[in-house]
Write an enzyme that holds these catalytic residues in place. Sequence first.
Site, short mmCIF file in Angstrom:
data_model
loop_
_atom_site.label_atom_id
_atom_site.label_comp_id
_atom_site.label_asym_id
_atom_site.label_seq_id
_atom_site.Cartn_x
_atom_site.Cartn_y
_atom_site.Cartn_z
N VAL A 280 0.79 -1.21 -0.04
CA VAL A 280 -0.03 -0.12 -0.01
C VAL A 280 0.93 1.13 -0.04
O VAL A 280 0.61 2.22 -0.70
CB VAL A 280 -0.95 0.00 1.22
N LYS B 292 -6.68 -0.93 9.48
CA LYS B 292 -7.90 -1.24 9.99
C LYS B 292 -7.88 -1.78 11.44
O LYS B 292 -8.54 -1.55 12.40
CB LYS B 292 -8.87 -2.00 9.39
N GLU C 138 -10.31 6.16 5.27
CA GLU C 138 -11.12 5.95 4.38
C GLU C 138 -10.57 4.60 3.74
O GLU C 138 -11.45 3.63 3.52
CB GLU C 138 -11.17 6.76 3.12
N VAL D 80 -11.40 0.44 5.18
CA VAL D 80 -12.70 -0.49 4.85
C VAL D 80 -12.71 -0.23 3.42
O VAL D 80 -13.19 0.67 2.78
CB VAL D 80 -13.82 -0.03 5.69
N GLY E 45 -11.14 -0.94 0.68
CA GLY E 45 -10.30 -0.54 -0.50
C GLY E 45 -10.47 0.69 -1.16
O GLY E 45 -10.55 1.62 -0.35
N LYS F 278 -13.43 -4.59 9.96
CA LYS F 278 -14.12 -3.64 9.16
C LYS F 278 -15.63 -3.28 9.80
O LYS F 278 -15.91 -2.27 9.72
CB LYS F 278 -14.10 -3.95 7.81
N GLY G 179 -6.01 -4.42 -2.84
CA GLY G 179 -5.04 -4.30 -3.79
C GLY G 179 -4.39 -2.82 -3.67
O GLY G 179 -4.87 -2.02 -3.11
#
Length: 398
Positions: A12, A99, A123, A126, A128, A199, A297
């Site tokens: 990420v 998360k 944001e 949860v 993606g 989540k 992803g």
Amino acid sequence: MHYAAVLGFGTVGSGVAEALQINTGRLTAKGEGITLKYIVDVRDFPDSPFAGLMTKDFAVVEADPEVDFVVETIGGIGIAFEFTKRALTAGKSVVTSNKELVATHGSELMALAKDKGVSYLFEASVGGGVPMLRTVANNLGSENIKEFFGILNGTTNYILTQMFKNGVAFADALKQAQAMGYSEANPTADIEGHDACRKVAILSSLISGKQIKPEWIATRGITGVALEDVVNAEKLGCTIKLLGRAVFGKDGSIRAYVAPHLIPGSILLSHVEDVMNGLFIRGESVGDVMLYGAGAGKLPTASAIVSDLYVLAKDKLDGEQFAWGDPEEGSCSDAGELESAWYVRMCPADGWKREQAGLELIAEAEESLAYRSAEMSQAAMEAAFAGQTVLSAFRIIK
Ligand code: HSE
């Protein structure tokens, strides 16, 4: 101009660096330029195009007054928690996809951010790339939300889709999900449902206004889903998906859980496949709302992080955007009390009669019988099969 630092150059974090480059033109055109100044990671990345931004020392970021945004993509609740607190204390807004940290320490971190006049935005934690949190917190902030349920974990949805549409074995499908950067560092969190649980905790906290702890949410993953269950589900015109669900009662009760479900083909979520996530929200005035998109992803998740940076740059927030209060013991009621139809596959003991009141026999194999029950609570379902060996018991959503 704003200056950002990324903590953690994994899937990420590296996606954020790329997405900031991709989106630079648009951000600059809108007068909200964000320059990536540092990337903090203990590892070396000499071949990375961002090698010139690397530092191993978080204190450099902490002490640089020019850096106003910190992106935390380290994950976990160890060093990520410490660096987040230090960044907020230093007057920097923090944006994260973490998360586990948000679900565990969200109220504390948001309170610290508020105290320092900065923001803690998440944001990307949860759904993606799907804007689930801002939709729930802002667009539906005034709505009396009665219930939500959704496919909130891309890895397990990918595995289930590959197994059951393409005949890929569980272990191979998991390896594919890992190679695509969908799964957690320890994929047990995905397949045992803990990631979806976090989540559900975040969504429930935003909706209820008080922190809902992950340990209050009954959680089952997908390891108990057998090929036979899928064949039986198909006979009923259903798919099997891992759902996170929370039901908000008029009396203030919250019943939240994560478990595999049978979903009839008439429900849109049954068509959400591969890494895609879907969140179905039922509001008192708005009726039904559904959100859909890439749930995991590199670039989709990075896109959600950059959207938070954009909101910070554009709206010059001081304080809260997402908010909830401290946890209160007893906030969650027993989700097992929720009534639904059940799919149950079991090995009958001697003396078991195939015809049972409230149970419809739907499939018969050499050693097992499968039933669809009338609507009942979990305790009633368990009582109906008391003394039998139950192999699978999944709710059927409607
Ligand atoms: N492991 C997570 C998933 C990543 O598969 O959904 C996105 O939160």
